[in-house]
Design a protein around this motif. Structure first.
Motif, PDB file in Angstrom:
ATOM      1  N   ASP A 195      11.127   8.294   5.275  1.00  0.00           N
ATOM      2  CA  ASP A 195      10.732   9.610   4.765  1.00  0.00           C
ATOM      3  C   ASP A 195       9.233   9.838   4.938  1.00  0.00           C
ATOM      4  O   ASP A 195       8.797  10.954   5.204  1.00  0.00           O
ATOM      5  N   VAL A 196       8.472   8.785   4.789  1.00  0.00           N
ATOM      6  CA  VAL A 196       7.018   8.874   4.961  1.00  0.00           C
ATOM      7  C   VAL A 196       6.671   8.940   6.447  1.00  0.00           C
ATOM      8  O   VAL A 196       5.808   9.719   6.853  1.00  0.00           O
ATOM      9  N   LYS A 230      12.747  16.135   0.430  1.00  0.00           N
ATOM     10  CA  LYS A 230      12.601  15.414  -0.836  1.00  0.00           C
ATOM     11  C   LYS A 230      11.378  15.876  -1.619  1.00  0.00           C
ATOM     12  O   LYS A 230      11.445  16.025  -2.832  1.00  0.00           O
ATOM     13  N   VAL A 231      10.275  16.116  -0.931  1.00  0.00           N
ATOM     14  CA  VAL A 231       9.070  16.584  -1.626  1.00  0.00           C
ATOM     15  C   VAL A 231       9.296  17.988  -2.176  1.00  0.00           C
ATOM     16  O   VAL A 231       8.989  18.269  -3.339  1.00  0.00           O
ATOM     17  N   LEU A 232       9.826  18.878  -1.351  1.00  0.00           N
ATOM     18  CA  LEU A 232      10.060  20.249  -1.798  1.00  0.00           C
ATOM     19  C   LEU A 232      11.008  20.288  -3.000  1.00  0.00           C
ATOM     20  O   LEU A 232      10.729  20.948  -4.005  1.00  0.00           O
ATOM     21  N   LEU A 233      12.113  19.571  -2.913  1.00  0.00           N
ATOM     22  CA  LEU A 233      13.095  19.580  -3.992  1.00  0.00           C
ATOM     23  C   LEU A 233      12.584  18.875  -5.247  1.00  0.00           C
ATOM     24  O   LEU A 233      12.833  19.331  -6.361  1.00  0.00           O
ATOM     25  N   HIS A 234      11.855  17.785  -5.050  1.00  0.00           N
ATOM     26  CA  HIS A 234      11.293  17.043  -6.189  1.00  0.00           C
ATOM     27  C   HIS A 234      10.379  17.940  -7.028  1.00  0.00           C
ATOM     28  O   HIS A 234      10.343  17.828  -8.253  1.00  0.00           O
ATOM     29  N   LEU A 235       9.684  18.848  -6.360  1.00  0.00           N
ATOM     30  CA  LEU A 235       8.740  19.720  -7.059  1.00  0.00           C
ATOM     31  C   LEU A 235       9.339  21.082  -7.421  1.00  0.00           C
ATOM     32  O   LEU A 235       8.633  21.985  -7.836  1.00  0.00           O
ATOM     33  N   GLY A 236      10.658  21.231  -7.260  1.00  0.00           N
ATOM     34  CA  GLY A 236      11.347  22.399  -7.779  1.00  0.00           C
ATOM     35  C   GLY A 236      11.506  23.580  -6.848  1.00  0.00           C
ATOM     36  O   GLY A 236      11.773  24.687  -7.311  1.00  0.00           O
ATOM     37  N   ALA A 237      11.379  23.373  -5.557  1.00  0.00           N
ATOM     38  CA  ALA A 237      11.515  24.487  -4.616  1.00  0.00           C
ATOM     39  C   ALA A 237      12.977  24.822  -4.341  1.00  0.00           C
ATOM     40  O   ALA A 237      13.845  23.957  -4.388  1.00  0.00           O
ATOM     41  N   ARG A 238      13.206  26.078  -4.054  1.00  0.00           N
ATOM     42  CA  ARG A 238      14.457  26.514  -3.447  1.00  0.00           C
ATOM     43  C   ARG A 238      14.196  26.452  -1.949  1.00  0.00           C
ATOM     44  O   ARG A 238      13.195  26.984  -1.471  1.00  0.00           O
ATOM     45  N   VAL A 239      15.074  25.805  -1.196  1.00  0.00           N
ATOM     46  CA  VAL A 239      14.784  25.505   0.206  1.00  0.00           C
ATOM     47  C   VAL A 239      15.763  26.192   1.142  1.00  0.00           C
ATOM     48  O   VAL A 239      16.965  26.224   0.907  1.00  0.00           O
ATOM     49  N   GLU A 240      15.199  26.725   2.220  1.00  0.00           N
ATOM     50  CA  GLU A 240      15.979  27.301   3.312  1.00  0.00           C
ATOM     51  C   GLU A 240      15.579  26.560   4.582  1.00  0.00           C
ATOM     52  O   GLU A 240      14.399  26.295   4.802  1.00  0.00           O
ATOM     53  N   VAL A 241      16.560  26.205   5.414  1.00  0.00           N
ATOM     54  CA  VAL A 241      16.300  25.500   6.672  1.00  0.00           C
ATOM     55  C   VAL A 241      17.057  26.221   7.781  1.00  0.00           C
ATOM     56  O   VAL A 241      18.233  26.543   7.627  1.00  0.00           O
ATOM     57  N   PHE A 242      16.378  26.489   8.891  1.00  0.00           N
ATOM     58  CA  PHE A 242      17.045  27.104  10.030  1.00  0.00           C
ATOM     59  C   PHE A 242      16.334  26.729  11.313  1.00  0.00           C
ATOM     60  O   PHE A 242      15.190  26.288  11.314  1.00  0.00           O
ATOM     61  N   LYS A 259       4.028   9.862  -7.611  1.00  0.00           N
ATOM     62  CA  LYS A 259       5.266  10.071  -8.384  1.00  0.00           C
ATOM     63  C   LYS A 259       6.401  10.591  -7.501  1.00  0.00           C
ATOM     64  O   LYS A 259       7.189  11.432  -7.905  1.00  0.00           O
ATOM     65  N   LEU A 260       6.470  10.050  -6.290  1.00  0.00           N
ATOM     66  CA  LEU A 260       7.533  10.391  -5.340  1.00  0.00           C
ATOM     67  C   LEU A 260       8.448   9.172  -5.202  1.00  0.00           C
ATOM     68  O   LEU A 260       8.478   8.503  -4.177  1.00  0.00           O
ATOM     69  N   TYR A 261       9.181   8.912  -6.256  1.00  0.00           N
ATOM     70  CA  TYR A 261       9.977   7.693  -6.360  1.00  0.00           C
ATOM     71  C   TYR A 261      11.167   7.657  -5.415  1.00  0.00           C
ATOM     72  O   TYR A 261      11.677   6.592  -5.100  1.00  0.00           O
ATOM     73  N   ALA A 285       0.836  -1.210   0.000  1.00  0.00           N
ATOM     74  CA  ALA A 285       0.000   0.000   0.000  1.00  0.00           C
ATOM     75  C   ALA A 285       0.865   1.253   0.000  1.00  0.00           C
ATOM     76  O   ALA A 285       0.537   2.239  -0.673  1.00  0.00           O
ATOM     77  N   LEU A 286       1.972   1.218   0.707  1.00  0.00           N
ATOM     78  CA  LEU A 286       2.885   2.352   0.760  1.00  0.00           C
ATOM     79  C   LEU A 286       3.577   2.549  -0.587  1.00  0.00           C
ATOM     80  O   LEU A 286       3.635   3.663  -1.118  1.00  0.00           O
ATOM     81  N   VAL A 287       4.060   1.475  -1.157  1.00  0.00           N
ATOM     82  CA  VAL A 287       4.721   1.538  -2.469  1.00  0.00           C
ATOM     83  C   VAL A 287       3.747   2.055  -3.528  1.00  0.00           C
ATOM     84  O   VAL A 287       4.081   2.945  -4.310  1.00  0.00           O
ATOM     85  N   ASP A 288       2.535   1.508  -3.537  1.00  0.00           N
ATOM     86  CA  ASP A 288       1.537   1.919  -4.530  1.00  0.00           C
ATOM     87  C   ASP A 288       1.213   3.404  -4.434  1.00  0.00           C
ATOM     88  O   ASP A 288       1.101   4.089  -5.450  1.00  0.00           O
ATOM     89  N   GLU A 289       1.080   3.915  -3.212  1.00  0.00           N
ATOM     90  CA  GLU A 289       0.742   5.331  -3.044  1.00  0.00           C
ATOM     91  C   GLU A 289       1.914   6.229  -3.448  1.00  0.00           C
ATOM     92  O   GLU A 289       1.705   7.272  -4.077  1.00  0.00           O
TER      93      GLU A 289
END
Length: 137
Positions: A77-78, A108-120, A69-71, A60-64
């Protein structure tokens, strides 16, 4: 009396992740995926039994993940989506607040969809980008 000596990771990270997308639709797609991952994590969360030799993900996890499309996401991660966190979207910007140090699933989700990411950490920085003043300083 027994004194228990152990390692604990209860210290709050107080992290903020900011994903800046080129378009509002990119941010909306990220929110949709993160909401789906939160629901998935709540139903398919691993038991975190490190003694288990079976590291395979449930079908079920693999299918979702394939449907979303989060390969590049794995089980851990989930799982992070089941922990306490907040997500807010304002136009093409997404902000995520979490106490956890494990943030790979969000990144991974943010980067996969093209975001520029800042973490602090809000322990050291204000949300406006200015440093917090140290106590006594």
């Amino acid at each position: 009396m027994k004194i228990w000596h152990s390692y604990g990771s209860e210290h709050s990270m107080d992290l903020v992740l900011i994903g800046k997308f080129e378009t509002v639709s990119g941010a909306e797609a990220a929110i949709e995926r993160m909401e789906a991952l939160k629901a998935l994590a709540e139903t398919e969360r691993s038991d975190d039994d490190w003694r288990s030799r079976d590291e395979r993900m449930p079908d079920a996890l693999v299918d979702e993940l394939l449907r979303l499309k989060l390969y590049e996401l794995g089980r851990s991660d989930v799982d992070i989506y089941a922990f306490d966190h907040s997500i807010e979207r304002n136009g093409s910007i997404i902000r995520i607040w979490t106490e956890e140090s494990e943030i790979q699933g969000f990144l991974k989700v943010l980067l996969h969809l093209g975001a520029r990411v800042e973490v602090f950490s809000r322990h050291d920085w204000n949300e406006d980008g200015t440093p917090r003043k140290a106590a006594g300083g």
